[in-house]
Design a protein around this motif. Structure first.
Motif, PDB file in Angstrom:
ATOM      1  N   GLY A 176       1.516   6.330   6.434  1.00  0.00           N
ATOM      2  CA  GLY A 176       1.258   6.553   7.854  1.00  0.00           C
ATOM      3  C   GLY A 176       0.615   5.347   8.510  1.00  0.00           C
ATOM      4  N   ALA A 177      -0.314   4.699   7.801  1.00  0.00           N
ATOM      5  CA  ALA A 177      -0.974   3.508   8.338  1.00  0.00           C
ATOM      6  C   ALA A 177       0.015   2.352   8.497  1.00  0.00           C
ATOM      7  CB  ALA A 177      -2.126   3.099   7.421  1.00  0.00           C
ATOM      8  N   LEU A 195      -4.219   0.161   2.940  1.00  0.00           N
ATOM      9  CA  LEU A 195      -4.779   0.709   1.700  1.00  0.00           C
ATOM     10  C   LEU A 195      -6.213   1.200   1.910  1.00  0.00           C
ATOM     11  CD1 LEU A 195      -3.469  -1.840  -0.951  1.00  0.00           C
ATOM     12  CD2 LEU A 195      -2.809   0.556  -0.723  1.00  0.00           C
ATOM     13  N   ILE A 196      -6.998   0.424   2.636  1.00  0.00           N
ATOM     14  CA  ILE A 196      -8.382   0.826   2.903  1.00  0.00           C
ATOM     15  C   ILE A 196      -8.414   2.114   3.703  1.00  0.00           C
ATOM     16  CG2 ILE A 196     -10.507   0.195   4.114  1.00  0.00           C
ATOM     17  CD1 ILE A 196      -9.877  -2.735   3.448  1.00  0.00           C
ATOM     18  N   SER A 231      -6.725   8.199  -6.333  1.00  0.00           N
ATOM     19  CA  SER A 231      -6.575   7.281  -5.210  1.00  0.00           C
ATOM     20  C   SER A 231      -6.519   5.841  -5.697  1.00  0.00           C
ATOM     21  CB  SER A 231      -7.741   7.479  -4.236  1.00  0.00           C
ATOM     22  OG  SER A 231      -7.589   6.669  -3.091  1.00  0.00           O
ATOM     23  N   GLY A 232      -7.399   5.506  -6.657  1.00  0.00           N
ATOM     24  CA  GLY A 232      -7.418   4.154  -7.201  1.00  0.00           C
ATOM     25  C   GLY A 232      -6.140   3.796  -7.941  1.00  0.00           C
ATOM     26  N   GLN A 274      -0.465  -0.885  -5.797  1.00  0.00           N
ATOM     27  CA  GLN A 274      -0.028  -1.607  -4.598  1.00  0.00           C
ATOM     28  C   GLN A 274      -0.584  -3.025  -4.593  1.00  0.00           C
ATOM     29  OE1 GLN A 274       2.560   0.886  -3.522  1.00  0.00           O
ATOM     30  NE2 GLN A 274       2.104  -0.600  -1.937  1.00  0.00           N
ATOM     31  N   LEU A 275      -1.817  -3.191  -5.043  1.00  0.00           N
ATOM     32  CA  LEU A 275      -2.412  -4.526  -5.080  1.00  0.00           C
ATOM     33  C   LEU A 275      -1.759  -5.399  -6.144  1.00  0.00           C
ATOM     34  CD1 LEU A 275      -6.209  -3.637  -4.675  1.00  0.00           C
ATOM     35  CD2 LEU A 275      -4.698  -4.657  -2.962  1.00  0.00           C
TER      36      LEU A 275
END
Length: 331
Positions: free
Chosen positions: A107-108, A119-120, A157-158, A164-165
């Motif tokens: 969504g972001a 991500l944040i 979540s992590g 992704q990172l």
């Protein structure tokens, strides 16, 4: 976390997605509407912010009134529930937070936020919803703030953020499947002589029907780690389809109570000494719908949601009772 609360939490993700779809139905040119923006789109930011705020407010107020307000609140306290449900609820926490982080991140990115900020924001919103439930549990006389729940929320979540990172991709995906269990109507006799049945106990704990099996019944659920073997070797990658994954699953059976198969009712005390709780481990195949070559962004969005579901496939089961089983088609 209690099972009823988790039902509301899981339903929240479905409500969130349905709300997005409802807003899209009102838009013209829905295909372009689904395409992530290359730059920050203020209109989309306002739409996403308003919907998230409204959803969080309705969720928090509704959850408190529907569940927690029925009993007197106590002072804030903690509760160590790590040993409950053969840790099925902890794996569920990891899965739920992984899924919610993925939704919020997408969504972001749809609004035009860059990857880092997405991500944040995505992980922060997911943890806000998850932690709200834990705080409410902390004031409930029947439960308590669970640090194990929080740990697994962070892990889930992590797990999304870390991949992704590292790869800008989810090479390892968490998935869910559910196979509704037919419970026996065999009588269970309590210490005081009253009777109930396996079916009745399961209905009290998990409800009935397929929807409840997916969201509540730990005896019916299996959680999966799905990945493509080609990621480990270029040789395998050259012959193995990109959309065909291998999946490792975890489930449990004979769970009729949190810590053990024993429960107390106003009339009696029941103990299931003959029913041994056991864990199940699976090896199977799976489809990665995100690897299908689809250009339509509306369809791609739908497939990304469906990709949290493990497809039915032949599976090998090894359980903690020492049994090995083959399933022609397991879901």
């Amino acid at each position: 976390m209690n099972i009823t609360t988790r039902l509301k939490q899981c339903a929240l993700s479905l409500v969130f997605f349905c709300g997005i779809l409802a807003s899209i139905q009102a838009q013209s040119g829905y295909q372009s509407f689904f395409t992530p923006s290359d730059t920050l789109n203020k209109r989309r930011v306002l739409l996403a912010s308003g919907f998230t705020t409204a959803t969080y407010s309705a969720f928090s107020i509704g959850l408190f009134k529907a569940w927690y307000s029925k009993s007197e609140q106590t002072s804030f306290h903690t509760f160590n529930d790590f040993g409950e449900w053969n840790q099925m609820d902890k794996v569920a926490h990891g899965f739920d937070s992984y899924f919610q982080t993925a939704l919020c991140y997408q969504g972001a990115r749809w609004t035009g936020l860059n990857k880092k900020k997405g991500l944040i924001l995505g992980s922060s919103i997911a943890m806000l919803f998850q932690t709200t439930i834990e705080v409410l549990d902390g004031f409930s006389p029947e439960y308590g703030f669970s640090f194990p729940d929080v740990y697994f929320n962070l892990l889930g979540s992590g797990f999304f953020v870390g991949q992704q990172l590292l790869w800008d991709d989810q090479k390892f995906k968490l998935k869910l499947s559910a196979n509704p269990k037919n419970y026996s109507d065999q009588a269970i006799i309590g210490k005081a002589g009253h009777t109930t049945s396996y079916q009745s106990r399961a209905r009290d704990l998990y409800g009935s029907g397929y929807f409840n099996s997916v969201l509540k019944d730990y005896n019916a659920q299996t959680f999966w780690l799905s990945f493509n073997p080609g990621m480990f070797s270029q040789t395998i990658q050259s012959v193995w389809p990109a959309y065909l994954n291998v999946a490792i699953g975890y489930g449990s059976d004979n769970l009729y109570g949190g810590f053990k198969n024993e429960w107390v009712t106003p009339n009696d005390h029941y103990i299931l000494e003959s029913e041994k709780r056991f864990r199940q481990y699976y090896l199977s195949l799976d489809l990665d719908l995100s690897k299908l070559k689809v250009k339509n962004h509306f369809l791609k969005t739908g497939l990304s949601i469906l990709n949290i579901i493990k497809i039915p496939a032949p599976s090998l089961e090894i359980n903690s009772k020492g049994c090995v089983k083959g399933h022609w088609l397991f879901f």
